[in-house]
Design a protein around this motif. Structure first.
Motif, PDB file in Angstrom:
ATOM      1  N   VAL A 194       0.909  -1.078  -0.092  1.00 16.47           N
ATOM      2  CA  VAL A 194       0.014  -0.006   0.083  1.00 16.47           C
ATOM      3  C   VAL A 194       0.829   1.117  -0.013  1.00 16.47           C
ATOM      4  O   VAL A 194       1.596   1.787   0.940  1.00 16.47           O
ATOM      5  N   ALA A 195       1.013   1.895  -1.183  1.00 22.23           N
ATOM      6  CA  ALA A 195       1.967   3.052  -1.238  1.00 22.23           C
ATOM      7  C   ALA A 195       0.857   4.420  -1.085  1.00 22.23           C
ATOM      8  O   ALA A 195       0.004   4.245  -1.433  1.00 22.23           O
ATOM      9  N   ASN A 196       1.602   5.555  -0.947  1.00 25.47           N
ATOM     10  CA  ASN A 196       1.150   6.752  -0.812  1.00 25.47           C
ATOM     11  C   ASN A 196       1.170   7.622  -2.237  1.00 25.47           C
ATOM     12  O   ASN A 196       2.225   7.833  -2.620  1.00 25.47           O
ATOM     13  N   ALA A 197       0.080   7.825  -2.933  1.00 23.91           N
ATOM     14  CA  ALA A 197      -0.127   8.396  -4.057  1.00 23.91           C
ATOM     15  C   ALA A 197       0.147   9.749  -4.105  1.00 23.91           C
ATOM     16  O   ALA A 197       0.629  10.351  -5.104  1.00 23.91           O
ATOM     17  N   GLU A 198       0.054  10.336  -2.648  1.00 25.98           N
ATOM     18  CA  GLU A 198       0.272  11.593  -2.564  1.00 25.98           C
ATOM     19  C   GLU A 198       1.825  11.873  -2.493  1.00 25.98           C
ATOM     20  O   GLU A 198       2.365  12.981  -2.616  1.00 25.98           O
ATOM     21  N   ASP A 242      -7.578   9.981  -4.156  1.00 27.20           N
ATOM     22  CA  ASP A 242      -8.650  11.042  -4.228  1.00 27.20           C
ATOM     23  C   ASP A 242      -8.070  12.226  -3.868  1.00 27.20           C
ATOM     24  O   ASP A 242      -8.647  13.381  -4.284  1.00 27.20           O
ATOM     25  N   ALA A 243      -6.665  12.425  -3.530  1.00 28.58           N
ATOM     26  CA  ALA A 243      -5.829  13.558  -3.427  1.00 28.58           C
ATOM     27  C   ALA A 243      -5.743  14.238  -4.813  1.00 28.58           C
ATOM     28  O   ALA A 243      -5.785  15.389  -4.948  1.00 28.58           O
ATOM     29  N   SER A 244      -5.851  13.356  -5.977  1.00 29.13           N
ATOM     30  CA  SER A 244      -5.652  13.804  -7.347  1.00 29.13           C
ATOM     31  C   SER A 244      -6.769  14.783  -7.705  1.00 29.13           C
ATOM     32  O   SER A 244      -6.659  15.586  -8.554  1.00 29.13           O
ATOM     33  N   ALA A 245      -7.981  14.635  -6.881  1.00 25.12           N
ATOM     34  CA  ALA A 245      -9.073  15.408  -7.576  1.00 25.12           C
ATOM     35  C   ALA A 245      -8.775  17.042  -7.460  1.00 25.12           C
ATOM     36  O   ALA A 245      -9.301  17.732  -8.077  1.00 25.12           O
ATOM     37  N   VAL A 283      -6.306   3.907  -6.132  1.00 25.80           N
ATOM     38  CA  VAL A 283      -7.407   3.741  -5.435  1.00 25.80           C
ATOM     39  C   VAL A 283      -7.440   4.591  -4.390  1.00 25.80           C
ATOM     40  O   VAL A 283      -6.663   5.262  -3.907  1.00 25.80           O
ATOM     41  N   SER A 284      -8.682   4.740  -3.646  1.00 23.00           N
ATOM     42  CA  SER A 284      -8.807   5.462  -2.536  1.00 23.00           C
ATOM     43  C   SER A 284      -9.618   4.618  -1.534  1.00 23.00           C
ATOM     44  O   SER A 284     -10.812   4.182  -1.860  1.00 23.00           O
ATOM     45  N   ALA A 285      -8.798   3.902  -0.510  1.00 23.63           N
ATOM     46  CA  ALA A 285      -9.553   3.094   0.274  1.00 23.63           C
ATOM     47  C   ALA A 285     -10.495   3.659   1.113  1.00 23.63           C
ATOM     48  O   ALA A 285     -11.542   3.078   1.509  1.00 23.63           O
ATOM     49  N   LYS A 286     -10.178   4.691   1.627  1.00 22.48           N
ATOM     50  CA  LYS A 286     -11.141   5.730   2.340  1.00 22.48           C
ATOM     51  C   LYS A 286     -12.611   5.797   1.719  1.00 22.48           C
ATOM     52  O   LYS A 286     -13.512   5.443   2.313  1.00 22.48           O
ATOM     53  N   GLU A 287     -12.355   6.368   0.593  1.00 27.54           N
ATOM     54  CA  GLU A 287     -13.806   6.379   0.037  1.00 27.54           C
ATOM     55  C   GLU A 287     -14.521   5.266  -0.340  1.00 27.54           C
ATOM     56  O   GLU A 287     -15.747   5.152  -0.257  1.00 27.54           O
ATOM     57  N   THR A 288     -13.665   4.208  -0.811  1.00 28.72           N
ATOM     58  CA  THR A 288     -14.350   2.849  -1.205  1.00 28.72           C
ATOM     59  C   THR A 288     -15.010   2.261   0.116  1.00 28.72           C
ATOM     60  O   THR A 288     -16.454   1.805   0.265  1.00 28.72           O
ATOM     61  N   LEU A 289     -14.303   2.469   1.437  1.00 30.30           N
ATOM     62  CA  LEU A 289     -15.035   2.268   2.799  1.00 30.30           C
ATOM     63  C   LEU A 289     -16.158   2.766   2.926  1.00 30.30           C
ATOM     64  O   LEU A 289     -17.122   2.192   3.340  1.00 30.30           O
ATOM     65  N   GLN A 290     -15.923   4.236   2.934  1.00 29.80           N
ATOM     66  CA  GLN A 290     -17.252   4.866   3.194  1.00 29.80           C
ATOM     67  C   GLN A 290     -18.421   4.537   2.401  1.00 29.80           C
ATOM     68  O   GLN A 290     -19.553   4.207   2.835  1.00 29.80           O
ATOM     69  N   ALA A 291     -17.963   4.337   1.059  1.00 26.34           N
ATOM     70  CA  ALA A 291     -19.142   3.843   0.041  1.00 26.34           C
ATOM     71  C   ALA A 291     -19.767   2.752   0.495  1.00 26.34           C
ATOM     72  O   ALA A 291     -21.030   2.722   0.486  1.00 26.34           O
ATOM     73  N   ARG A 292     -19.156   1.887   0.741  1.00 27.47           N
ATOM     74  CA  ARG A 292     -19.544   0.537   1.079  1.00 27.47           C
ATOM     75  C   ARG A 292     -20.325   0.295   2.201  1.00 27.47           C
ATOM     76  O   ARG A 292     -21.299  -0.331   2.396  1.00 27.47           O
ATOM     77  N   GLY A 313     -14.229  12.226  -9.690  1.00 26.59           N
ATOM     78  CA  GLY A 313     -13.569  10.915 -10.060  1.00 26.59           C
ATOM     79  C   GLY A 313     -13.623  10.020  -9.462  1.00 26.59           C
ATOM     80  O   GLY A 313     -13.059   8.624  -9.560  1.00 26.59           O
ATOM     81  N   PHE A 314     -14.757   9.779  -8.340  1.00 22.70           N
ATOM     82  CA  PHE A 314     -14.942   8.632  -7.231  1.00 22.70           C
ATOM     83  C   PHE A 314     -15.176   7.638  -7.965  1.00 22.70           C
ATOM     84  O   PHE A 314     -14.546   6.346  -7.748  1.00 22.70           O
TER      85      PHE A 314
END
Ligand code: GTP
Ligand code: MG
Length: 442
Positions: free
Chosen positions: A208-212, A243-246, A286-295, A336-337
């Protein structure tokens, strides 16, 4: 509806390759066990006859019983293991939670996970945890309480805490996937110990790398060490926090290409675990945080929005899912979610395919060979016993024939002898008679 959706997912899931193979190999070993049992019973009934069965043969067959029992024990517990590594706060625990569709592991800013946490399925309805070296089942009520329970224990970072989560709550756990969360690779000098303790039986690794930021030396070093101990480990790279890319859409493509190149280069050229083309298939944004929230929202939404979503069988069919979700989350989703969400699902699909195929090979191939070896050896022993008894039978028949022949011969001899004697006596009597009458005449 929930059950039906789950059924569809279960049937289509590539994890079924492992689940079905596991059932099959367990059934086969049950048969081998019966076969060994029968043989032991048979040999036992003959073992007092030392001419038929040698003592070593009895011992050899009895030893297979323990071996088969041992293999069956291991096979019942075999699972697919995925281990997550990366720097502190990159989102390892959040990725696992997103995949499990629940907030199971504690996550947060700062250094959160301070030892190895293994999440595995349990048959009961209540979650619990067990710390290393203890049999005590500690109940887990909530993530907060889990975090608290873990802080209370004086745990060393390479210690393992096993979290047993009800299989009924998660399909991946039901299909025998075990998740291992780790502390950040940048906070320890004990990487060798980590690898020896937790990585040697892992089927898949997720970096798990940090895209930021970018792939760091600490992360790279860890995987260099892993690949010296395991030949061609399966590695996926998740560029998390995408998601930071947004917030910087003008650089999105450029940054993505840069991360992609670096990750592919790392897998293909540095680690040499894939060729460039395959390596490209192992990198995700990916954005794990968004995916988790969404799920989490989606699960709640099942009941709250059951009317509006009833026509959709599953998420793949929802064309306006992003809009609906954004609406449910109060417009909290970044631009872009949907792409990031689909990319997370794409990762899960490829991960499932990879882990089930790899686990079948590494976990079952050896046992299959052993099963074949045991049944061949037992058949050979039984064949040898059969050959021996057949030889003994033939020898006995030969011996009987010899006795019979000898008797016949003796009988013939006796007949001849008797005849000869009769003649001789007859001649003697005649001779005596002649001599007597001659003497009388004289
Ligand atoms: P350690 O256990 O400390 O090594 O960290 P970790 O890698 O397990 O990270 P964790 O999952 O605890 O996440 C760290 C913080 O980042 C949390 O506050 C998460 O909510 C947040 N986070 C995780 N994934 C994402 C993401 O995709 N986007 C954003 N914006 N935040 C994220
Ligand atoms: Mg963590």
């Amino acid at each position: 509806k929930q059950i039906r959706t789950n059924d569809i997912r279960t049937e289509n899931s590539p994890l079924q390759i492992f689940v079905k193979a596991k059932k099959k190999i367990n059934d086969i070993f049950l048969e081998i066990d019966d076969y060994v049992d029968d043989t032991v019973r048979f040999i036992d009934s003959l073992k007092d006859d030392h001419k038929i069965i040698a003592q070593e043969e009895v011992q050899k067959v009895e030893a297979y019983k323990d071996k088969v029992q041992g293999i069956r024990y291991v096979l019942k517990r075999d699972h697919m293991k995925v281990a997550f590594f990366g720097r502190t706060s990159n989102g390892k625990s959040t990725v696992i939670n997103a995949m499990l569709r629940d907030k199971i592991l504690p996550s947060g800013i700062g250094h959160t996970t301070n030892c190895f946490l293994q999440v595995e399925g349990s048959d009961g309805e209540e979650p619990y945890l067990m710390t290393e070296g203890s049999d005590i089942k500690q109940p887990v009520q909530s993530v907060g309480q889990l975090g608290h329970a873990l802080c209370k224990e004086k745990l060393c970072e390479s210690n393992l805490v096993r979290i047993f989560w009800p299989k009924s709550k998660c399909l991946l756990l039901r299909d025998d996937v075990v998740f291992v969360d780790s502390p950040g690779v940048d906070v320890t000098p004990n990487l060798d110990e980590w690898i020896d303790k937790h990585c040697l039986d892992a089927d898949v690794f997720v970096l798990v790398a940090n895209a930021e930021s970018t792939l760091m030396l600490a992360e790279k070093n860890f995987f260099h060490k892993v690949s010296t101990k395991l030949s061609k480990p399966n590695i996926f790279i998740l560029n998390n926090r995408w998601d930071a890319s947004a917030s910087e859409p003008e650089f999105l493509d450029e940054v993505r290409a840069q991360h992609q190149d670096r990750a592919v280069d790392f897998l293909a050229r540095e680690l040499r675990v894939y060729n460039t083309k395959d390596a490209e298939e192992r990198v995700f944004f990916v954005s794990a945080k968004e995916t988790l929230q969404a799920r989490l929202k989606e699960q709640k939404g099942e009941s709250a929005h059951s009317k509006s979503t009833a026509k959709h069988e599953n998420i793949y069919e929802m064309t306006n899912y992003s809009d609906w979700l954004n609406f449910s989350l109060g417009g909290a989703l970044a631009e872009g979610f949907q792409n990031r969400y689909f990319e997370f699902q794409d990762f899960e699909r490829k991960f499932e395919e990879c882990i089930s195929k790899s686990a079948v090979k590494t976990k079952f191939e050896q046992h299959t060979q052993r099963g074949k070896h045991i049944s061949t050896e037992i058949r050979q022993t039984l064949n040898e016993i059969l050959d021996r008894t057949q030889k003994m039978k033939a020898e006995q028949m030969n011996a009987q024939k010899e006795v019979r022949d000898r008797l016949n011969f003796t009988e013939q001899q006796l007949i001849l002898l008797t005849q000869e004697m009769k003649d001789k006596i007859h001649r003697m009597v005649e001779d005596v008679e002649q001599r007597v009458s001659k003497a009388l005449n004289e």
